[in-house]
Design a protein around this motif. Structure first.
Motif, short mmCIF file in Angstrom:
data_model
loop_
_atom_site.label_atom_id
_atom_site.label_comp_id
_atom_site.label_asym_id
_atom_site.label_seq_id
_atom_site.Cartn_x
_atom_site.Cartn_y
_atom_site.Cartn_z
N MET A 256 0.86 -1.18 0.00
CA MET A 256 0.00 0.00 0.00
C MET A 256 0.89 1.23 0.00
O MET A 256 1.89 1.28 0.70
CB MET A 256 -0.90 -0.07 1.23
N SER A 257 0.53 2.20 -0.80
CA SER A 257 1.34 3.42 -0.86
C SER A 257 0.81 4.46 0.11
O SER A 257 -0.37 4.49 0.42
CB SER A 257 1.35 4.00 -2.29
N SER A 258 1.72 5.31 0.56
CA SER A 258 1.29 6.38 1.43
C SER A 258 0.42 7.37 0.66
O SER A 258 -0.46 8.00 1.24
CB SER A 258 2.49 7.08 2.06
N THR A 259 0.65 7.50 -0.66
CA THR A 259 -0.19 8.40 -1.47
C THR A 259 -1.62 7.92 -1.47
O THR A 259 -2.55 8.71 -1.28
CB THR A 259 0.36 8.52 -2.91
N ALA A 260 -1.84 6.63 -1.69
CA ALA A 260 -3.20 6.07 -1.67
C ALA A 260 -3.84 6.29 -0.31
O ALA A 260 -5.00 6.68 -0.22
CB ALA A 260 -3.18 4.60 -2.04
N ALA A 261 -3.08 6.07 0.75
CA ALA A 261 -3.60 6.28 2.10
C ALA A 261 -3.95 7.74 2.33
O ALA A 261 -5.00 8.05 2.93
CB ALA A 261 -2.59 5.79 3.14
N ASP A 262 -3.11 8.65 1.86
CA ASP A 262 -3.38 10.09 2.00
C ASP A 262 -4.63 10.50 1.23
O ASP A 262 -5.45 11.28 1.71
CB ASP A 262 -2.19 10.92 1.53
N VAL A 263 -4.77 9.98 0.00
CA VAL A 263 -5.96 10.26 -0.81
C VAL A 263 -7.21 9.80 -0.06
O VAL A 263 -8.19 10.55 0.06
CB VAL A 263 -5.85 9.56 -2.19
N LEU A 264 -7.19 8.58 0.43
CA LEU A 264 -8.36 8.04 1.12
C LEU A 264 -8.66 8.80 2.41
O LEU A 264 -9.83 9.03 2.74
CB LEU A 264 -8.17 6.55 1.39
N ARG A 265 -7.62 9.20 3.11
CA ARG A 265 -7.81 9.98 4.34
C ARG A 265 -8.53 11.30 4.04
O ARG A 265 -9.48 11.67 4.72
CB ARG A 265 -6.46 10.24 5.02
N LEU A 266 -8.06 12.00 2.99
CA LEU A 266 -8.69 13.27 2.62
C LEU A 266 -10.13 13.08 2.14
O LEU A 266 -11.02 13.83 2.53
CB LEU A 266 -7.88 13.98 1.53
N LEU A 267 -10.34 12.08 1.30
CA LEU A 267 -11.69 11.83 0.81
C LEU A 267 -12.65 11.48 1.95
O LEU A 267 -13.76 11.99 2.01
CB LEU A 267 -11.69 10.70 -0.23
N THR A 268 -12.20 10.63 2.85
CA THR A 268 -13.04 10.21 3.97
C THR A 268 -13.36 11.39 4.88
O THR A 268 -14.51 11.58 5.29
CB THR A 268 -12.36 9.08 4.77
N ALA A 269 -12.35 12.22 5.16
CA ALA A 269 -12.57 13.39 6.02
C ALA A 269 -13.59 14.34 5.40
O ALA A 269 -14.33 15.01 6.11
CB ALA A 269 -11.24 14.12 6.26
N ARG A 270 -13.61 14.41 4.08
CA ARG A 270 -14.53 15.30 3.39
C ARG A 270 -15.87 14.66 3.07
O ARG A 270 -16.77 15.31 2.53
CB ARG A 270 -13.87 15.75 2.07
#
Length: 181
Positions: free
Chosen positions: A1-15
């Protein structure tokens, strides 16, 4: 798993926003990268792997005349794939990959020609920010390296768009990249 994918999902989920993926040359690798992140189901709607050119038109709504005249490896095709998957899967954001991983050229384009695209909600509060972005890539390496770099690039483009919307910055990515290792 990439940190970029995790960051994308974190931002999407927060929003409270969702993502859909349209893939051609990456053949499902973008979706696999996203779903490797625990909790991806909070934001990830699904994906369409439209490897065949006809499926880009039939499933994603890419203009048939565009495909006939320019071929599948084209920046407008990438943009329409991202918009089409966003609409087809009912997501806030759509991302797409199309290109030539090799070993042979396709549609008159050399190996390593890749277009990645993001389509997101128009944000009228910040002067119409949102909509679509396409990044043109010229990648070197073997088939696996080109596909891997395409995955990284489309996720990085989405992260840039999400972060730019979050801060209100006008940040775009329009790159010519060499490498891919």
């Amino acid at each position: 798993m990439s940190s970029t994918a995790a960051d994308v999902l974190r931002l999407l989920t927060a929003r409270g926003e969702t993502l859909a993926v349209a893939e051609s040359l990456t053949g499902g690798l973008v979706a696999a990268e996203i779903t490797a992140t625990p909790g991806a189901s909070q934001a990830f709607r699904g994906s369409v792997t439209a490897y065949a050119t006809a499926l880009k038109r039939e499933l994603l709504g890419v203009d048939g005349t565009l495909l006939a005249t320019r071929g599948a490896v084209d920046p407008q095709v990438a943009a329409q794939m991202a918009a089409g998957v966003r609409k087809a899967l009912g997501a806030d954001w759509g991302i797409a990959t199309t290109g030539v991983a090799g070993p042979d050229p396709q549609d008159g384009q050399p190996v390593g020609t890749v277009f990645v695209a993001v389509d997101g909600p128009a944000d009228t509060d910040s002067g119409g920010r949102g909509g679509g972005k396409v990044s043109s890539l010229r990648l070197n390496g073997d088939r696996a390296e080109i596909r891997r770099e395409s995955v990284r690039s489309v996720l990085a483009l989405l992260l840039t768009e999400l972060a730019g919307e979050q801060t209100g910055n006008e940040r775009t990515q329009d790159t010519e990249q060499n490498g891919g290792t």
